[in-house]
Each structure stands twice: as structure tokens, then as C-alpha cells.
Design a protein around this motif. Sequence first.
Motif, short mmCIF file in Angstrom:
data_model
loop_
_atom_site.label_atom_id
_atom_site.label_comp_id
_atom_site.label_asym_id
_atom_site.label_seq_id
_atom_site.Cartn_x
_atom_site.Cartn_y
_atom_site.Cartn_z
N VAL A 136 0.83 -1.20 0.00
CA VAL A 136 0.00 0.00 0.00
C VAL A 136 0.87 1.25 0.00
O VAL A 136 0.57 2.23 -0.69
CB VAL A 136 -0.94 -0.02 1.22
CG1 VAL A 136 -1.68 1.31 1.36
CG2 VAL A 136 -1.93 -1.16 1.10
N LEU A 137 1.95 1.26 0.78
CA LEU A 137 2.82 2.43 0.82
C LEU A 137 3.43 2.71 -0.55
O LEU A 137 3.56 3.88 -0.95
CB LEU A 137 3.93 2.21 1.85
CG LEU A 137 3.53 2.33 3.32
CD1 LEU A 137 4.69 1.97 4.22
CD2 LEU A 137 3.04 3.73 3.62
N ARG A 138 3.78 1.66 -1.28
CA ARG A 138 4.33 1.88 -2.62
C ARG A 138 3.28 2.48 -3.54
O ARG A 138 3.58 3.35 -4.36
CB ARG A 138 4.87 0.57 -3.18
CG ARG A 138 5.53 0.71 -4.56
CD ARG A 138 6.10 -0.62 -5.01
NE ARG A 138 7.24 -1.01 -4.20
CZ ARG A 138 8.48 -0.61 -4.43
NH1 ARG A 138 8.73 0.21 -5.44
NH2 ARG A 138 9.46 -1.01 -3.66
N GLN A 139 2.03 2.05 -3.38
CA GLN A 139 0.96 2.61 -4.21
C GLN A 139 0.70 4.07 -3.87
O GLN A 139 0.51 4.90 -4.76
CB GLN A 139 -0.32 1.80 -4.02
CG GLN A 139 -0.26 0.38 -4.53
CD GLN A 139 -1.55 -0.37 -4.27
OE1 GLN A 139 -2.61 0.23 -4.10
NE2 GLN A 139 -1.47 -1.69 -4.23
N VAL A 140 0.68 4.38 -2.57
CA VAL A 140 0.33 5.74 -2.15
C VAL A 140 1.48 6.72 -2.38
O VAL A 140 1.27 7.84 -2.87
CB VAL A 140 -0.08 5.74 -0.67
CG1 VAL A 140 -0.31 7.16 -0.17
CG2 VAL A 140 -1.33 4.90 -0.46
N LEU A 141 2.70 6.33 -2.02
CA LEU A 141 3.83 7.24 -2.07
C LEU A 141 4.63 7.17 -3.36
O LEU A 141 5.45 8.06 -3.61
CB LEU A 141 4.77 6.98 -0.89
CG LEU A 141 4.16 7.05 0.51
CD1 LEU A 141 5.20 6.69 1.56
CD2 LEU A 141 3.60 8.44 0.77
N GLY A 142 4.39 6.14 -4.15
CA GLY A 142 5.18 5.96 -5.37
C GLY A 142 5.16 7.14 -6.31
O GLY A 142 6.23 7.61 -6.76
N PRO A 143 3.97 7.69 -6.69
CA PRO A 143 3.97 8.83 -7.62
C PRO A 143 4.73 10.04 -7.11
O PRO A 143 5.48 10.66 -7.86
CB PRO A 143 2.47 9.13 -7.79
CG PRO A 143 1.78 7.85 -7.47
CD PRO A 143 2.61 7.20 -6.41
N ALA A 144 4.56 10.38 -5.82
CA ALA A 144 5.28 11.53 -5.27
C ALA A 144 6.78 11.26 -5.18
O ALA A 144 7.60 12.16 -5.39
CB ALA A 144 4.72 11.88 -3.89
N ALA A 145 7.14 10.00 -4.86
CA ALA A 145 8.56 9.65 -4.80
C ALA A 145 9.20 9.74 -6.17
O ALA A 145 10.33 10.22 -6.32
CB ALA A 145 8.72 8.25 -4.22
N THR A 146 8.48 9.30 -7.18
CA THR A 146 9.01 9.36 -8.54
C THR A 146 9.21 10.80 -8.98
O THR A 146 10.21 11.14 -9.63
CB THR A 146 8.06 8.64 -9.50
OG1 THR A 146 7.91 7.29 -9.08
CG2 THR A 146 8.59 8.68 -10.92
N ARG A 147 8.27 11.67 -8.63
CA ARG A 147 8.35 13.07 -9.02
C ARG A 147 9.30 13.86 -8.13
O ARG A 147 9.75 14.95 -8.50
CB ARG A 147 6.97 13.68 -8.98
CG ARG A 147 6.88 15.03 -9.65
CD ARG A 147 5.45 15.49 -9.79
NE ARG A 147 5.38 16.78 -10.43
CZ ARG A 147 4.26 17.44 -10.70
NH1 ARG A 147 3.09 16.88 -10.37
NH2 ARG A 147 4.27 18.62 -11.26
N GLY A 148 9.62 13.36 -6.95
CA GLY A 148 10.56 14.02 -6.05
C GLY A 148 9.97 15.14 -5.24
O GLY A 148 10.69 16.07 -4.84
N THR A 149 8.67 15.06 -4.91
CA THR A 149 8.03 16.12 -4.12
C THR A 149 7.96 15.79 -2.63
O THR A 149 7.80 16.69 -1.82
CB THR A 149 6.61 16.38 -4.63
OG1 THR A 149 5.84 15.18 -4.55
CG2 THR A 149 6.64 16.86 -6.08
N LEU A 150 8.07 14.53 -2.25
CA LEU A 150 7.89 14.13 -0.86
C LEU A 150 9.02 14.70 0.00
O LEU A 150 10.19 14.53 -0.30
CB LEU A 150 7.86 12.61 -0.76
CG LEU A 150 7.39 12.03 0.57
CD1 LEU A 150 5.94 12.41 0.83
CD2 LEU A 150 7.54 10.51 0.59
#
Length: 767
Positions: free
Chosen positions: A579-593
Motif C-alpha cells: 500500500v505504501l508503494r501505491q500511495v507514495l510511489g507517484p510523489a517519490a518518482t516526481r521528487g516532491t515528498l
Amino acid sequence: MSTTQLDTKGVSPNVEADNDGDPGIDKAIANGRHLMERRKFTEALRIFIKAVNMCPCHPNGAAPSRHPKDKSCHISQFLKALENPNLDILHEVARTPCPCGYAWPSCTRPQHAVALDTLAECLEKAGQYVSAFSTALSIVRLDPASAIGYCRTALMIKGVLKKPSGADANPATTALLPVLLGPAANPPSPTKLRRLLERFLDRALNTTMLHRRNPKGKYDVILQRMAYILKLDVGKRDPARMLPPELLHMVFSHLSTSDIIQCLRVNKQWSRAIVSNALLWSDLTLTRPGNPGRSFGAFLQHHQYHIRAFAIQDTAHFQMTYNKLRTLLYALPQLQRLSLDCKNTKAEAFCAGLDPPGDIIRANGPPVRARLSHLSLANVPVPHAVRELIRLNTETLQVLEIAESHTRVDGAFHELLLPSLKKLRVVGVWNNSLQVSRNPCIEVELARIARATPGLEELFLDGLALACPRGPVPSNASSWRLLRRLVLGRSATMPRYFPPRSISPLYLPIWASKLRSLELLTTDEVLAYIALSSKSPDDSSLPEGDASPASNLGYEIRHHQHLTDLEVFRCASFLSPEVLRQVLGPAATRGTLQALELTASRFNSNSDFTSSMFGMDVSADLNPVQHLTFLPPDKIHTLGLRSFNYHRAQSRTSTAFDGQPFLDWLKRFPNLRTVAVYPGPWPGVDTFLAQVILHPGVKVIHQDCLTGVVWDKARQLAEREGVVLRHSPGSMPVMWDGAEMSEESKLKHAQGPRGPIMGNGFLVYIH
């Protein structure tokens, strides 16, 4: 005047000595005092003169040129100057040559002045009163900004004033009276002596106040005490007179409203300066009726065009009713922010004077259309009052806070439209228990609020149970499409009869495309997953109908498709690595987190329910080193982990603790500054936290597991390492930032206590 009133015994002769002064001078003064106490005045005078000549202002200790033996010109110049009304006349005279042409030496070293002061004291005790008086005035010439010379001169005049004549007269009287009052002063006049002393003290204190370089010392205190005993105005000096209006405003801006109102009563100058400064009244907070005085209405009327923020911390003290509140809004045309706490106000008293009773909509009074931008309400006893206050500000309201509400608040938004509302905080009854309990509590239908606030950007909910509307799904269901921040507090829950329906958007109608901050701090795991599975209410695939078994609801984590701009994510519930990969993956990829706080342990999770509802695998704890490798290391500066223990023998009854994987995880982030550490009550956590304190780069640590001696040792270690160690019970703190106060307001309230309202609320600490 009694002798004890102006007693100056016990004054250290070198209270103003330099820290870097010559120890030889101090030693010479001490030796001379020892001889003076034994009445060996000749030897003592020789040593004191030697101490004076040891000052570095004399090259190689050479004796300076000396004034001729007759010093009457020197003394008469000062006494004549006292007739001048110029308060700075003594400073001017000290800077000019003697009438005979002699240029007196000048030196700002306190040791030099102290040496001359002891010389004058020794001359006085030796009976050479005129020479002692002349030496005292020479100290004034030496450094006119120092109080030492003025103090010695005033004490000698005071000695003559106490016993001006008679058999028990001061021995100095016969020698000094002709010098002070002239040869014709026979018999001596105590009135003239007193007037002379008053003029001297007045000019001396004004001079030292205006030109002082060093902090106020004991000599200054003696002068001030003498002026006070003589009841001089200068003895009751107002320091505000010396400050320009800009500095006065800075001083008063740090005071609370209660303190400012007390300052109004100090004197007329303070009252004029405070009343005329409109900025001091732009942010008004009242705590009790004594704040504004008896004439509350007149007080508000006088400042009606100044007040832009108004807060009453207990309306019961002011007998506030709804009619008075309407009049208040009408009487303050510049009011923009209003905060009320009605914690002790009864509904009957609040509705007094309304006809019919309790009918607020038909309240008598002038037509009011308030223009508040910020409204904060707590413990309002009449639910309709909340609605009416909102209705009066529908066009301008930007921030709304409804706290400690014991009734449903969603009805206050019925048939209203708040196009400008950006921030909303709704807090019901707080539940301090860390474990969620599905007890009956205040329910709220967010779908009704969403229809009234289409432009909402920040939402904070706590102490409430989310309710789902009865009946068929509306075809025009609204959602917060511009929401940037969502905070679900610890006491926010789902109703005890959940799930009544299969449509999650009606519980939490948010759309995640704009979310920057998602903080799921609730201890109700089901609500956290509902927030993560929400989808657009106008989705055509939404099913209709009544409740279905949990295993057939088929909830999915849908936010991962839209959380591309996520900067802050906090979750108090356990989320599986998938679930964490699903929720945080897009922001991690874009570098906003940038800030992340998670829960590692599955022990507190409702495994059966969440696995059946969401198809999650909750068989293992979260290990961030292994499961969160996809996070960008360069952007994240705040990390937090809760409920973790990676010891191989970990179990519900285990007492061993291992937090090394957490330390290894921190090493992956070079820009890390803030850490939240909440492993739980395991033995050996103090040693683990010491390792966190020693971690390079960490500047702020939040924790709640250290107490007693261990806490003291950890604080000492943190202080030595330059780390701020905070005791933050429960979790890393959050704060509501809805007040948006002016700079003057921030300065005024920075030191004051914070209450449940006044726009204090919740904002993530991002350092």
C-alpha cells in the motif's frame, strides 16, 4: 530627614571596575583603605595618589600636570552652572576648561574614577573638606557619564544638609558652607542647601541617563535613591521619556491586552502614547471584564476603527448574548478576525432578549452584513448561532474554526454557499485514549459541508464520527477538488455501525489531485483506509444500495493515481509495504515528498478487517530499509516512525529491543533535519535515542519515552550536540495555521498562553 534614610554603607568602591583592569590599582586601593581605616591618612593619601597615577591614561605612570592649589575657580564654575535650567549643563561644564585655563584630564576607565573617589573619601576623613569636595568634582570632569563623581559630591552636600549648624553639626559644615552658599550665608539656610542638592541630583541623573555607556551600577542606585527620598520627579523617572515613539511601539507590542490596559493607568504620557497608537489595538484579546474597565461599550467605541482582530476567551465573564454579538459586529466596521469561547455560557443566557425565545434568525437589531475573514468559535451553546454567524459572513469568510462542539455542526452549512472559504477546522469531543472506541459521539456529514465549501483547501477534523447520508446517492454530490491538505486527528472515527453503505466518497468527499499534505493521525484504522480509498463522487462506477458485507465491498487504494504532488504524509495506522508503494510511489518518482511519518508494527492493526476489505497482506512489520527503497533521499528532511522493534525475538511479551534498522534508514537521507521517534515502551530505548541524537545532520527530535534522570541526561547530550530534544506526547505535533495574524499580533502573542481557539490549531513542524 533621618540619617538612616540616605545611608550608603556597604557600597563597594570598585563596583564599576573594568573586568580587564589593572590588578595593581585594585591592590593599591585595598592597601590605602586598610591604612585609612587605621586613621593613617597621610600614608593612605600617598598610596591613593599613586593608584590614580597608575592609570594607563598617564604614560609610564607619570604624574599629570596639576591644578593650582586654590581650586575655588573650579568649584565656583560648577556651583554657578547649577543655576542654569539646562539639564545637561554639568556634562557641558565637565567638558570645558577651568576658568583659570587649566585643562582637566579625561578618562573613561572606571578604575581611574574609583581611585579618585577613594582619594576624596580619605581627604574628607582627614578633615580636608574643601579638597575632598574639589576632588569629587574632578571625578565628574574625568568622566561626566559615570555616576561615581556625582555620587561622592551629592553625599558631601547631603552631609552638610543633615546637620547644617549647632553643637552637633557635621565637621565639614564650617568649611563647606561658605563654599556652597557663599560667605554671606550666615546663619546657614537648610532650604537653600536642599534646593542646591535637588538641582544637583536632577542634573546628575539626567546626565548619567543620557550619556551612560556602562550598565547601571550601585552608584547610580544611590543617586536614584537620594532623589526618591527627596521626592524629586527625577527620582520617579519614566524610562519611556527617553524612547522615540517607534521604540515605544515595539515595547508595547510585546505585551498582552491585559498588560497594555494596565499601562494606560501608569501616567498621562503612557496613556496618550498607547491610545494614539492604533496598531496596538488592531489585535484585541480580552480575558476578564476588568480588562477594558467598567465602560466596555465606550472602550470599544473609542477604538472601533482600530480593531481588526477581536477575541474573548470566556464570553460568560462579559455576559455576551447573541444580540450583543450582532451589535459588536455592527460597531466594529474594520473587524476581520473574531474568536469566541463560550465554555461557561448557558444557552438561556446567550439567547436572552430574543423574540420568540431562541429564534436567532428573527433577532431584533440593525441590519448587519459583517465582513469577517476569520471566525473561530468554541463551545457555542446554541447550534443556530453558529449558522447565523456564518451566514453573516458568507461572502468574505476565508478561515472557519468550530471547536469543542457538542452538537452536529453540518446543519450550520445548510443552504449556504461560502465561495471564499479556504480553511476549515471542526473539532468535536476529544477522546484522549490512544485506542479507538466506537462510542457514540458527535457525527458529521461531510457531504453537506462539501456542497457549501467548493473551494476548500485545508480541512482538519477531530473528535467526530463521519456519517453517511441516508437515502439514494445524490446525482450532484460535491467533493473538495481543490483540497491541498487533509488532517484527521487522533479522535476522528467511523460510526460504530460502519459499514452502512458501500460508497466511501460520501464519508470523506475528497479528490486527491491537489493534495500536498495528507495526515491520517486517527487511531481508527478503518477511517485511515477510507481516506486512502476515496474516489470522485461523480464517478459513474459508484454502486448504489444498502450496506454489504465487508468482504464484498471491494475497497481499493485509489489515491496513488493522483498523489503526484504530495509533500507531507503521516499515518498512525499500519500500512503494508504494498500500500505504501501505491500511495507514495507517484510523489517519490516526481521528487516532491519531504516529510514522512509511518507506523511499523502490525500488532495494533485490525488485520482481519483490513485484509478482507482491502485485500492487504499484514503478515509482517514494516522494515523501512527493505520496503521503502523507492523514496528519494535528497528531498526528505523530516522522518518519523512509530511502534517499531526489530529484535528477532520480538513479540507481544518480549522485552528485548533493537532499533538498528531505523538508524540505518536515517543514514540514507543526507538532508535530514527532523526526526520523530516513537518506538514504544521498550527497555533500552534511552540508549537508542542517544544514538539518534548523535546522528549527523539531525537538529530536532520528537519523542515521548524518556522520563526522570534518563530525560535529563538525554537533554544534556542533546544540548552538547546542538540538537533540540522535545517531549511531544503521542506523536510529532501538528498545528492549525488558520489565524494568519499580522506581524504585530505575532509579536504580541508569541509569549502568551495559547487556548483551545484563537486560531492556534495545527500545522506540521517542518524544520
